[in-house]
Motif scaffolding. Structure first.
Motif, PDB file in Angstrom:
ATOM      1  N   LEU A 154      12.019  11.483   7.786  1.00 60.39           N
ATOM      2  CA  LEU A 154      11.470  10.145   7.588  1.00 60.39           C
ATOM      3  C   LEU A 154       9.939  10.151   7.588  1.00 60.39           C
ATOM      4  N   PRO A 155       9.261  10.846   8.517  1.00 63.05           N
ATOM      5  CA  PRO A 155       7.791  10.880   8.449  1.00 63.05           C
ATOM      6  C   PRO A 155       7.274  11.451   7.131  1.00 63.05           C
ATOM      7  N   GLY A 156       7.936  12.480   6.610  1.00 62.99           N
ATOM      8  CA  GLY A 156       7.488  13.043   5.345  1.00 62.99           C
ATOM      9  C   GLY A 156       7.642  12.069   4.193  1.00 62.99           C
ATOM     10  N   LEU A 157       8.772  11.352   4.153  1.00 58.63           N
ATOM     11  CA  LEU A 157       8.993  10.374   3.089  1.00 58.63           C
ATOM     12  C   LEU A 157       8.016   9.206   3.210  1.00 58.63           C
ATOM     13  N   LEU A 158       7.726   8.774   4.441  1.00 59.14           N
ATOM     14  CA  LEU A 158       6.750   7.697   4.640  1.00 59.14           C
ATOM     15  C   LEU A 158       5.351   8.141   4.225  1.00 59.14           C
ATOM     16  N   LEU A 159       5.021   9.400   4.486  1.00 63.23           N
ATOM     17  CA  LEU A 159       3.718   9.921   4.077  1.00 63.23           C
ATOM     18  C   LEU A 159       3.565   9.856   2.560  1.00 63.23           C
ATOM     19  N   VAL A 160       4.610  10.233   1.841  1.00 63.33           N
ATOM     20  CA  VAL A 160       4.555  10.217   0.377  1.00 63.33           C
ATOM     21  C   VAL A 160       4.422   8.789  -0.145  1.00 63.33           C
ATOM     22  N   HIS A 161       5.212   7.861   0.404  1.00 64.02           N
ATOM     23  CA  HIS A 161       5.116   6.461  -0.024  1.00 64.02           C
ATOM     24  C   HIS A 161       3.726   5.894   0.277  1.00 64.02           C
ATOM     25  N   THR A 162       3.159   6.268   1.404  1.00 61.43           N
ATOM     26  CA  THR A 162       1.825   5.774   1.764  1.00 61.43           C
ATOM     27  C   THR A 162       0.774   6.302   0.796  1.00 61.43           C
ATOM     28  N   VAL A 163       0.883   7.560   0.435  1.00 58.63           N
ATOM     29  CA  VAL A 163      -0.078   8.161  -0.509  1.00 58.63           C
ATOM     30  C   VAL A 163      -0.060   7.417  -1.841  1.00 58.63           C
ATOM     31  N   PHE A 164       1.113   7.130  -2.361  1.00 60.22           N
ATOM     32  CA  PHE A 164       1.202   6.471  -3.655  1.00 60.22           C
ATOM     33  C   PHE A 164       0.858   4.983  -3.579  1.00 60.22           C
ATOM     34  N   ALA A 165       0.961   4.383  -2.403  1.00 64.77           N
ATOM     35  CA  ALA A 165       0.661   2.956  -2.271  1.00 64.77           C
ATOM     36  C   ALA A 165      -0.821   2.684  -2.032  1.00 64.77           C
ATOM     37  N   MET A 166      -1.559   3.671  -1.548  1.00 67.80           N
ATOM     38  CA  MET A 166      -2.941   3.444  -1.148  1.00 67.80           C
ATOM     39  C   MET A 166      -3.839   2.881  -2.247  1.00 67.80           C
ATOM     40  N   PRO A 167      -3.808   3.407  -3.488  1.00 69.04           N
ATOM     41  CA  PRO A 167      -4.713   2.851  -4.503  1.00 69.04           C
ATOM     42  C   PRO A 167      -4.524   1.357  -4.732  1.00 69.04           C
ATOM     43  N   VAL A 168      -3.278   0.928  -4.919  1.00 73.28           N
ATOM     44  CA  VAL A 168      -3.023  -0.486  -5.215  1.00 73.28           C
ATOM     45  C   VAL A 168      -3.315  -1.351  -4.000  1.00 73.28           C
ATOM     46  N   MET A 169      -2.882  -0.931  -2.816  1.00 73.65           N
ATOM     47  CA  MET A 169      -3.124  -1.725  -1.611  1.00 73.65           C
ATOM     48  C   MET A 169      -4.617  -1.875  -1.341  1.00 73.65           C
ATOM     49  N   THR A 170      -5.364  -0.787  -1.495  1.00 75.35           N
ATOM     50  CA  THR A 170      -6.811  -0.851  -1.276  1.00 75.35           C
ATOM     51  C   THR A 170      -7.480  -1.772  -2.288  1.00 75.35           C
ATOM     52  N   LEU A 171      -7.064  -1.684  -3.550  1.00 71.39           N
ATOM     53  CA  LEU A 171      -7.642  -2.546  -4.584  1.00 71.39           C
ATOM     54  C   LEU A 171      -7.372  -4.014  -4.291  1.00 71.39           C
ATOM     55  N   LEU A 172      -6.152  -4.341  -3.925  1.00 66.73           N
ATOM     56  CA  LEU A 172      -5.809  -5.737  -3.641  1.00 66.73           C
ATOM     57  C   LEU A 172      -6.666  -6.307  -2.525  1.00 66.73           C
ATOM     58  N   PHE A 173      -6.762  -5.586  -1.409  1.00 64.67           N
ATOM     59  CA  PHE A 173      -7.485  -6.126  -0.258  1.00 64.67           C
ATOM     60  C   PHE A 173      -8.996  -6.071  -0.447  1.00 64.67           C
ATOM     61  N   ARG A 174      -9.481  -5.070  -1.138  1.00 60.89           N
ATOM     62  CA  ARG A 174     -10.928  -5.044  -1.410  1.00 60.89           C
ATOM     63  C   ARG A 174     -11.334  -6.237  -2.262  1.00 60.89           C
ATOM     64  N   ASN A 175     -10.574  -6.518  -3.307  1.00 61.87           N
ATOM     65  CA  ASN A 175     -10.894  -7.658  -4.165  1.00 61.87           C
ATOM     66  C   ASN A 175     -10.730  -8.974  -3.417  1.00 61.87           C
ATOM     67  N   TYR A 176      -9.748  -9.040  -2.532  1.00 57.25           N
ATOM     68  CA  TYR A 176      -9.555 -10.272  -1.768  1.00 57.25           C
ATOM     69  C   TYR A 176     -10.715 -10.504  -0.799  1.00 57.25           C
ATOM     70  N   TYR A 177     -11.107  -9.453  -0.095  1.00 59.15           N
ATOM     71  CA  TYR A 177     -12.210  -9.599   0.857  1.00 59.15           C
ATOM     72  C   TYR A 177     -13.542  -9.810   0.152  1.00 59.15           C
ATOM     73  N   ALA A 178     -13.649  -9.351  -1.102  1.00 63.48           N
ATOM     74  CA  ALA A 178     -14.879  -9.590  -1.855  1.00 63.48           C
ATOM     75  C   ALA A 178     -15.098 -11.078  -2.116  1.00 63.48           C
TER      76      ALA A 178
END
Length: 293
Positions: A154-178
């Motif tokens: 489970l930790p390995g699968l969560l690590l992979v999902h987190t890696v692929f989610a980071m670009p979109v999640m970061t973009l959403l919140f950066r634009n929102y906080y901007a």
């Protein structure tokens, strides 16, 4: 006179309105028809399905196909239904939603207000990662996760999902906080707020619309994932989508279309419920700043 002549007549307005309604109804019917066929087929017996009346309502509706899909249908060598896959998907989706959202919010907050040295370069790398196909990264990630001793866990699968989610999640919140007034951040700094205090006590409570948007995107993305669950889940952590594929492709005699349809609806129930319950919140979150910047 020209203004009066340019004004559309009531008949023209009504015609355009009814044309729009007809188009929307046609689209709704087009997308709802497969769901209707799946639903009515799941309540039919195999004898009734053999009659070939695809759109007919079941003469004697039964839940037996649903019970078989949940608890007894074969998903390979095991005949335990999609029940195990459901709980595996829950175990993957809950932390696979919370962890990327919190990290994405933290990244967006740091990039929007603190602007660390090299932050824009790192943000550019994240955005570049968003355009790399998942299939290209599977093999390198298999090697990395295996080297860490996390493959099939489970930790390995969560690590992979987190890696692929980071670009979109970061973009959403950066634009929102901007879109948040910088004076608010400066006032919190003057009041003695540090990095974590401002984030936890000020920014996160203000981020409810974006948190809902991110949660909807991540829940549906992780729950509907097939490739990552198949590759990194191992034998004991296969998600519901993989179990569904095994149900449909496992043939030990007659193909049970009613059970297949019931298993498909069970697998898609969570994303459908999320969209039905929180669809309006998704629109509000987008309007509140998901695409700003």
């Amino acid at each position: 006179m020209s203004a009066v002549m340019a004004t559309p007549r009531p008949s023209q307005v009504n015609a355009g309105k009814w044309a729009s309604y007809a188009f929307l109804a046609s689209c709704a019917l087009f997308f709802a028809m497969p769901l209707y066929v799946m639903l009515v087929t799941s309540f039919k017996t195999m004898d009734e399905i053999r009659l070939g009346q695809l759109f007919a309502w079941p003469a004697a509706p039964t839940l037996q196909a649903w019970a078989d899909a949940w608890g007894t249908v074969c998903t390979g060598l095991a005949c335990e239904g999609v029940r195990a896959g459901f709980w595996n998907s829950v175990a993957i989706t809950v932390p696979g939603t919370v962890i990327p959202i919190l990290l994405g919010a933290l990244n967006g907050y740091a990039l929007a207000f603190w602007r660390p040295r090299g932050g824009q370069f790192l943000f550019g790398l994240l955005m570049l990662g968003a355009f790399i196909p998942v299939q290209v990264m599977v093999w390198p990630l298999v090697k990395i996760v295996s080297a860490l001793g996390l493959f099939g866990s489970l930790p390995g699968l969560l690590l992979v999902h987190t890696v692929f989610a980071m670009p979109v999640m970061t973009l959403l919140f950066r634009n929102y906080y901007a879109g948040v007034p910088v004076e608010l951040f400066k006032a919190a700094r003057i009041d003695g707020g540090g990095f974590w205090r401002i984030f936890v006590q000020l920014m996160l409570p203000m981020s409810t619309p974006m948190l809902i948007v991110a949660a909807i995107m991540q829940i549906t993305g992780v729950w509907n994932d097939y490739l990552l669950g198949l590759v990194f889940g191992g034998r004991d952590l296969l998600p519901m989508t993989v179990q569904l594929n095994n149900v449909i492709n496992t043939t030990t005699g007659e193909r049970l279309y009613n059970v297949n349809m019931a298993a498909t609806l069970l697998t898609s129930a969570v994303p459908l419920l999320v969209y039905l319950v929180s669809g309006r919140w998704f629109v509000r979150g987008i309007a509140a700043g998901a695409v700003k910047g």
